[in-house]
Scaffold this motif. Structure first.
Motif, PDB file in Angstrom:
ATOM      1  N   ASP A 148      14.729  31.209  29.960  1.00  0.00           N
ATOM      2  CA  ASP A 148      15.440  32.447  29.652  1.00  0.00           C
ATOM      3  C   ASP A 148      14.468  33.562  29.288  1.00  0.00           C
ATOM      4  O   ASP A 148      14.708  34.735  29.576  1.00  0.00           O
ATOM      5  CB  ASP A 148      16.410  32.224  28.485  1.00  0.00           C
ATOM      6  CG  ASP A 148      17.515  31.242  28.847  1.00  0.00           C
ATOM      7  OD1 ASP A 148      17.894  31.205  30.024  1.00  0.00           O
ATOM      8  OD2 ASP A 148      17.983  30.518  27.958  1.00  0.00           O
ATOM      9  N   ARG A 149      13.390  33.200  28.610  1.00  0.00           N
ATOM     10  CA  ARG A 149      12.418  34.218  28.211  1.00  0.00           C
ATOM     11  C   ARG A 149      11.030  33.607  28.226  1.00  0.00           C
ATOM     12  O   ARG A 149      10.809  32.494  27.750  1.00  0.00           O
ATOM     13  CB  ARG A 149      12.728  34.749  26.807  1.00  0.00           C
ATOM     14  CG  ARG A 149      11.706  35.773  26.305  1.00  0.00           C
ATOM     15  CD  ARG A 149      12.096  36.367  24.969  1.00  0.00           C
ATOM     16  NE  ARG A 149      13.343  37.116  25.063  1.00  0.00           N
ATOM     17  CZ  ARG A 149      13.888  37.750  24.016  1.00  0.00           C
ATOM     18  NH1 ARG A 149      13.308  37.706  22.842  1.00  0.00           N
ATOM     19  NH2 ARG A 149      15.020  38.418  24.176  1.00  0.00           N
ATOM     20  N   ASP A 150      10.089  34.344  28.777  1.00  0.00           N
ATOM     21  CA  ASP A 150       8.699  33.907  28.842  1.00  0.00           C
ATOM     22  C   ASP A 150       7.857  34.945  28.101  1.00  0.00           C
ATOM     23  O   ASP A 150       7.761  36.096  28.540  1.00  0.00           O
ATOM     24  CB  ASP A 150       8.255  33.780  30.304  1.00  0.00           C
ATOM     25  CG  ASP A 150       6.834  33.245  30.437  1.00  0.00           C
ATOM     26  OD1 ASP A 150       6.280  32.802  29.421  1.00  0.00           O
ATOM     27  OD2 ASP A 150       6.284  33.289  31.556  1.00  0.00           O
TER      28      ASP A 150
END
Length: 272
Positions: free
Chosen positions: A170-172
């Motif tokens: 979902d988020r890096d």
């Protein structure tokens, strides 16, 4: 290394626990890279209260997992958690006794039920060092619907084997080296000062390439030896100033690390 992954992670863990959540951490290392699901085994040990010295490990595992519907892989998971780790992933005994596919499936079923019971934080550190089964499991975990109170976090360095997995996150958050201004702010904070002399800030940034870990290490080294000080709320180098720092501090961090070893006694050096 030194970019601040563990520091940021510690803050997240503290916040999660303070708000009443539960947290489990597994770490991947070079040593355990050939041990299937090593960080996951460590997580289950924490959840079940296993220390590794039990004579009734299987009974403890069964009791701890009894209330969960683990499907066909339940028995395989119990045997996996009850037996000591087998560092030879190609051992025929392991292949005969355990179906890794069943184990991974049972773990996924467990996690899906566990996050319905309580807000859970799962952390796997240094995923780039993980075995192939752990990476496969993380792939499956990334597909769990986001309608429960849970948070999965992995830390890793850039690695070609993780490119496909990253597309599922979902988020890096990519941590980079600091710019000059941010480096100066970090040094000032270590001294409780308002700022850093421009020449000193530039010198420290150049020597560490803006890497936070190296910057903290080098600044602490100089501060402890009186080669940097807080003067009028500004971090400065005492006389003769920058010339002394250039003479004391090696041009690269490898030489700096070797220089630190010279201050240790013989036993410590032999151990390192």
């Amino acid at each position: 290394p030194g970019s601040g992954k563990s520091c940021l992670l510690a803050n997240v863990i503290d916040d999660w626990i303070d708000k009443g959540g539960l947290g489990l951490i597994g770490r991947c290392t070079y040593v355990t890279r050939t041990e299937p699901l090593a960080p996951i085994r460590a997580m289950f040990a924490g959840f079940l209260g296993l220390t590794g010295d039990e004579t009734d490990a299987e009974q403890i595992v069964r009791q701890g997992l009894a209330r969960y519907d683990l499907g066909d892989g339940g028995e395989a998971l119990v045997r996996f958690l009850s037996q000591p780790p087998d560092l030879d992933a190609g051992n025929p005994r392991m292949q005969d006794d355990l179906s890794w596919q069943q184990v991974v499936g049972a773990i996924e079923r467990f996690v899906r039920q566990r996050v319905q019971e309580a807000p859970v934080l799962y952390v796997i550190e240094d995923l780039h060092q993980a075995d192939s089964l752990t990476i496969r499991l993380v792939h499956r975990m990334a597909q769990i619907p986001r309608d429960q109170r849970f948070l999965f976090i992995v830390t890793c360095r850039s690695d070609p084997t993780l490119i496909d997995l990253k597309s599922r996150w979902d988020r890096d958050i990519e941590l980079r080296d600091l710019h000059l201004r941010d480096s100066a702010d970090l040094v000032a904070r270590m001294f409780g000062a308002d700022g850093v002399d421009d020449e000193v800030a530039g010198f420290l940034w150049e020597r560490t390439e803006g890497n936070p870990g190296r910057l903290v290490e080098l600044t602490g080294f100089l501060r402890d030896r009186g080669l940097l000080k807080n003067h009028g709320q500004s971090v400065v180098a005492p006389a003769p100033g920058l010339a002394l720092l250039k003479e004391v501090v090696p041009a690269n961090m490898a030489q700096f690390a070797l220089g630190r070893l010279e201050h240790l006694n013989e036993i410590e050096r032999r151990l390192l």
